[in-house]
Design an enzyme around this catalytic site. Sequence first.
Site, PDB file in Angstrom:
ATOM      1  N   MET A  90       6.079   4.668  -3.797  1.00 41.03           N
ATOM      2  CA  MET A  90       7.515   4.920  -3.961  1.00 41.03           C
ATOM      3  C   MET A  90       7.735   5.701  -5.256  1.00 41.03           C
ATOM      4  SD  MET A  90      10.473   1.992  -4.252  1.00 41.03           S
ATOM      5  CE  MET A  90      10.003   1.407  -5.884  1.00 41.03           C
ATOM      6  N   PRO A  91       8.573   6.752  -5.238  1.00 41.93           N
ATOM      7  CA  PRO A  91       8.859   7.456  -6.496  1.00 41.93           C
ATOM      8  C   PRO A  91       9.486   6.517  -7.524  1.00 41.93           C
ATOM      9  CG  PRO A  91       9.670   8.709  -4.601  1.00 41.93           C
ATOM     10  CD  PRO A  91       9.265   7.352  -4.080  1.00 41.93           C
ATOM     11  N   GLY A 114      14.749   7.225  -8.537  1.00 45.82           N
ATOM     12  CA  GLY A 114      15.419   7.605  -7.299  1.00 45.82           C
ATOM     13  C   GLY A 114      16.876   7.918  -7.585  1.00 45.82           C
ATOM     14  N   HIS A 124      20.513  -7.064   1.090  1.00 44.12           N
ATOM     15  CA  HIS A 124      21.372  -6.607  -0.017  1.00 44.12           C
ATOM     16  C   HIS A 124      21.640  -7.702  -1.048  1.00 44.12           C
ATOM     17  CE1 HIS A 124      24.442  -3.198  -0.850  1.00 44.12           C
ATOM     18  NE2 HIS A 124      24.027  -3.734  -1.972  1.00 44.12           N
ATOM     19  N   GLY A 160      20.807   7.034  -6.649  1.00 44.75           N
ATOM     20  CA  GLY A 160      21.698   6.050  -6.038  1.00 44.75           C
ATOM     21  C   GLY A 160      23.030   6.677  -5.645  1.00 44.75           C
ATOM     22  N   ASP A 206      18.663   6.246  -2.345  1.00 49.07           N
ATOM     23  CA  ASP A 206      18.975   4.835  -2.122  1.00 49.07           C
ATOM     24  C   ASP A 206      20.427   4.676  -1.684  1.00 49.07           C
ATOM     25  OD1 ASP A 206      18.163   1.775  -3.209  1.00 49.07           O
ATOM     26  OD2 ASP A 206      20.306   2.253  -3.263  1.00 49.07           O
ATOM     27  N   TYR A 212      27.774   0.765   1.537  1.00 49.12           N
ATOM     28  CA  TYR A 212      28.352   1.913   0.821  1.00 49.12           C
ATOM     29  C   TYR A 212      29.116   2.852   1.760  1.00 49.12           C
ATOM     30  CZ  TYR A 212      24.739   0.665  -2.674  1.00 49.12           C
ATOM     31  OH  TYR A 212      23.909   0.018  -3.542  1.00 49.12           O
ATOM     32  N   GLY A 217       0.795  -1.227   0.000  1.00 49.37           N
ATOM     33  CA  GLY A 217       0.000   0.000   0.000  1.00 49.37           C
ATOM     34  C   GLY A 217       0.827   1.277   0.000  1.00 49.37           C
ATOM     35  N   LYS A 268      20.133  -0.744   3.010  1.00 55.40           N
ATOM     36  CA  LYS A 268      20.188  -2.203   2.822  1.00 55.40           C
ATOM     37  C   LYS A 268      21.029  -2.847   3.913  1.00 55.40           C
ATOM     38  CE  LYS A 268      20.270  -1.031  -2.051  1.00 55.40           C
ATOM     39  NZ  LYS A 268      21.155   0.133  -2.161  1.00 55.40           N
TER      40      LYS A 268
END
Length: 297
Positions: A15-16, A19, A109, A21, A46, A51, A12, A76
């Site tokens: 989300m765009p 996005g 991930h 990264g 994201d 990272y 429900g 993640k």
Amino acid sequence: MTSNPMIRLNDGAEMPTIGFGVLFSSGNETIEMVKTAIGSGYRLIDTAAAYRNEEQVGEAIRQSGIDRSELFVTTKLFLADYGYDEAMRGFDTSMEKLGLDYLDLYLLHWPVPRNFDATLASWRALEDLQAAGRIRSIGVCNFNPDHLDNLIVQSRVVPAVNQVELNPYFTQADVRVANVRHGIVTQAWSPIGGVNRYWAENPEAPRDPLSDQVVTKLAAKYRKTPAQIILRWHVQHGNSAIPKSSNPERIRQNIDIFDFRLTRSEMSALDVLDTGLRGGPDPEVNDLKAIRNRTAK
Ligand code: A2P
């Protein structure tokens, strides 16, 4: 620029579609990139524990002046944090670094096919964090169809998103079909094929879809760049995509793709560029023990 539509997820939430990264960006560069992205209209950011830039993403969000509720933030779980208790701790660490009190989307991930119990235990942690209201949506990355089937038959929650390597040279038709069958949104990482340029894990992977003649001809026809043509191809397939760039002009360009439409035959011409060769790691070969040893060093 016309707007970046929202995609409805199977839980429900919305989300765009496009996005931003931040793989391989660090330090102040990340702060500047994310602020430029938010200023250019991106609302999905994201990142990932792996990272090592969650702190900078959080700082950029605070500096952006945009209300938290208008942003959609993804991170993640680090592979070295797989397992139920480890995942709980990994999540707390990420949230502390991001400086957020809830997360929009938390993703596993990678699958760990050789120790799927660890994958399942981590997923249970995500289910519990979602039930507790700390995460809005939960999903996975790099899951092949059999990984999805294996997870879903043993879980309460069907992933909302499967984020996979995807570009016109590696179209992953089987994964996209499986995602649709389960009501999962496909999200493309390295959507313009950057992985073939900066990673080249697979030396046989075709190098650069941005210079493919089919793509460059369409770019000339629509007075768009090759990256915009490929991102438009994703959107018309119903994919979400998270292009990365450290260049302000390219950051703006990559979200300016909502004022033209590829024809059905142009979509097909892009579809047949598939080579079946991935540029990044193969999800089938993840070995948790090796990863833990590596990260312990
Ligand atoms: P740069 O950061 O210099 O813009 P992907 O998201 O598919 O992995 O692609 C990211 C790579 O593609 C980065 O090396 C990035 O370099 C480059 N890139 C991002 N946007 C564009 C664009 N619009 N045109 C050309 N190259 C791009």
